[in-house]
Scaffold this motif. Structure first.
Motif, PDB file in Angstrom:
ATOM      1  N   ARG A  71     -48.780 -44.990 -23.718  1.00  0.00           N
ATOM      2  CA  ARG A  71     -49.170 -46.029 -22.759  1.00  0.00           C
ATOM      3  C   ARG A  71     -49.160 -45.450 -21.344  1.00  0.00           C
ATOM      4  O   ARG A  71     -49.013 -46.155 -20.352  1.00  0.00           O
ATOM      5  CB  ARG A  71     -48.244 -47.231 -22.887  1.00  0.00           C
TER       6      ARG A  71
ATOM      7  N   ALA B   4     -55.785 -50.278 -17.528  1.00  0.00           N
ATOM      8  CA  ALA B   4     -54.545 -50.803 -18.093  1.00  0.00           C
ATOM      9  C   ALA B   4     -54.765 -52.231 -18.581  1.00  0.00           C
ATOM     10  O   ALA B   4     -55.613 -52.963 -18.050  1.00  0.00           O
ATOM     11  CB  ALA B   4     -53.446 -50.789 -17.044  1.00  0.00           C
TER      12      ALA B   4
ATOM     13  N   ILE C 108     -42.886 -59.571 -26.179  1.00  0.00           N
ATOM     14  CA  ILE C 108     -42.694 -59.469 -24.726  1.00  0.00           C
ATOM     15  C   ILE C 108     -41.387 -60.139 -24.330  1.00  0.00           C
ATOM     16  O   ILE C 108     -40.640 -59.636 -23.497  1.00  0.00           O
ATOM     17  CB  ILE C 108     -43.876 -60.122 -23.976  1.00  0.00           C
TER      18      ILE C 108
ATOM     19  N   ASN D   2     -54.380 -62.007 -20.512  1.00  0.00           N
ATOM     20  CA  ASN D   2     -54.544 -60.557 -20.561  1.00  0.00           C
ATOM     21  C   ASN D   2     -55.092 -60.123 -19.207  1.00  0.00           C
ATOM     22  O   ASN D   2     -56.121 -60.633 -18.764  1.00  0.00           O
ATOM     23  CB  ASN D   2     -55.549 -60.157 -21.647  1.00  0.00           C
TER      24      ASN D   2
ATOM     25  N   THR E 139     -52.269 -55.559 -19.589  1.00  0.00           N
ATOM     26  CA  THR E 139     -50.942 -56.142 -19.650  1.00  0.00           C
ATOM     27  C   THR E 139     -51.077 -57.630 -19.958  1.00  0.00           C
ATOM     28  O   THR E 139     -51.909 -58.308 -19.350  1.00  0.00           O
ATOM     29  CB  THR E 139     -50.188 -55.974 -18.311  1.00  0.00           C
TER      30      THR E 139
ATOM     31  N   VAL F 259     -49.467 -61.129 -19.482  1.00  0.00           N
ATOM     32  CA  VAL F 259     -48.502 -61.730 -18.562  1.00  0.00           C
ATOM     33  C   VAL F 259     -48.423 -63.235 -18.782  1.00  0.00           C
ATOM     34  O   VAL F 259     -49.382 -63.875 -19.196  1.00  0.00           O
ATOM     35  CB  VAL F 259     -48.855 -61.448 -17.080  1.00  0.00           C
TER      36      VAL F 259
ATOM     37  N   ILE G 247     -45.223 -57.710 -13.935  1.00  0.00           N
ATOM     38  CA  ILE G 247     -46.335 -56.868 -14.378  1.00  0.00           C
ATOM     39  C   ILE G 247     -45.959 -55.429 -14.040  1.00  0.00           C
ATOM     40  O   ILE G 247     -45.245 -55.170 -13.066  1.00  0.00           O
ATOM     41  CB  ILE G 247     -47.691 -57.258 -13.749  1.00  0.00           C
ATOM     42  N   ASP G 248     -46.408 -54.503 -14.848  1.00  0.00           N
ATOM     43  CA  ASP G 248     -46.076 -53.097 -14.634  1.00  0.00           C
ATOM     44  C   ASP G 248     -47.072 -52.403 -13.707  1.00  0.00           C
ATOM     45  O   ASP G 248     -47.184 -51.188 -13.705  1.00  0.00           O
ATOM     46  CB  ASP G 248     -45.948 -52.354 -15.973  1.00  0.00           C
TER      47      ASP G 248
END
Length: 158
Positions: free
Chosen positions: A77, A86, A144, A41, A88, A90, A107-108
């Motif tokens: 979001r 944030a 995901i 995370n 995410t 990954v 990753i965004d």
């Protein structure tokens, strides 16, 4: 209003050199025993959206095509929020403990994004077997892994 002090522990890079997390040197010992976790995370700062103007937005017009016409920002979001934090999940490709680099596939976050924290993804704490979501997003992928091939461009109104 109470305030809290948060410090960056590194930087997220998302550029032509690749996608990776660079942990600041003083935090390298915190990476010990992180190998073996397939996912982590990542808590990061939406630094491009940290302004009084963005922090004051509490609702928005239909950001998703099938969503209600008006939504509270906590039901989205969106990077525009009272505290631009944030989260995410990954996948970890490789960890270089000496350099503090964690290679990830996606990753965004934008390039040079401040990294706030890392926690291991553990199914017993982070996974919900049967989550319930509103009907308007019930057709979204269930993981995901399935999200990569989903046509997200057809979901948003921006």
């Amino acid at each position: 209003m109470r305030t809290y002090e948060v410090h960056s522990i590194g930087t997220i890079y998302n550029n032509e050199r690749g996608i990776y997390i660079q942990v600041d040197r003083e935090y390298l010992p915190a990476l010990t025993a992180l190998e073996g976790f397939s996912h982590i995370n990542i808590f990061w700062w939406f630094s491009d959206f940290d302004s009084p103007q963005f922090r004051s937005v509490l609702d928005t017009e239909q950001p998703y095509k099938k969503a209600p016409e008006k939504m509270g920002i906590f039901a989205t979001r969106s990077p525009i929020r009272p505290n631009p934090i944030a989260l995410t999940i990954v996948e970890v490709i490789r960890i270089d403990h000496r350099e503090g680099i964690i290679e990830i596939p996606y990753i965004d976050a934008n390039d040079n994004t401040p990294l706030l924290d890392i926690k291991p993804y553990t199914p017993s704490m982070d996974r919900v077997e049967h989550p319930i979501v509103p009907e308007w997003c019930g057709h979204w992928p269930g993981s995901i892994e399935d999200s990569g091939s989903f046509d997200w461009g057809n979901e948003f109104n921006f």
